[in-house]
Scaffold this motif. Structure first.
Motif, PDB file in Angstrom:
ATOM      1  N   TYR A   1       0.829  -1.209   0.000  1.00  0.00           N
ATOM      2  CA  TYR A   1       0.000   0.000   0.000  1.00  0.00           C
ATOM      3  C   TYR A   1       0.861   1.255   0.000  1.00  0.00           C
ATOM      4  N   LEU A   2       1.906   1.256   0.818  1.00  0.00           N
ATOM      5  CA  LEU A   2       2.774   2.429   0.896  1.00  0.00           C
ATOM      6  C   LEU A   2       3.427   2.747  -0.446  1.00  0.00           C
TER       7      LEU A   2
ATOM      8  N   TYR B   1      -5.164   5.745   2.894  1.00  0.00           N
ATOM      9  CA  TYR B   1      -4.274   4.863   3.650  1.00  0.00           C
ATOM     10  C   TYR B   1      -4.936   4.424   4.965  1.00  0.00           C
TER      11      TYR B   1
END
Length: 98
Positions: A17-18, A70
């Protein structure tokens, strides 16, 4: 799935995800605001050039949206892997079942 495997899966997905969100941020903040600004300035919406808008406000809005995305992704991941509250619930259930 034991706690160690769950934590490994959590961090693997977290890093994925980052990297994706950082790539989106890079595109919005650097490519759209600096590299492709001349091409984007040819497009106007409401009398404002898109390249100028991305350099002045668009990149900031994208960054704020990335923060919310996020947080939403991590909440969903924690629920899916059953590691809410820093993994305490899953660890306590695993210890009590042993």
């Amino acid at each position: 799935m034991n706690v160690e495997e769950r934590n490994r899966a959590y961090w693997r997905k977290n890093l994925q995800y980052l990297w994706i969100l950082l790539a989106v941020w890079f595109v919005a903040s650097f490519l759209c605001s600096v590299v492709f600004v001349e091409q984007l300035d040819k497009i106007q919406i409401g009398g404002y050039r898109i390249g100028f808008y991305m350099a002045q406000q668009g990149a900031i809005w994208v960054f704020v949206e990335i923060i919310f995305i996020y947080a939403w992704l991590m909440t969903r991941l924690e629920k899916r892997l059953d590691i809410d509250n820093g993994g305490k619930q899953a660890e306590e259930r695993e210890e009590s079942s042993s």
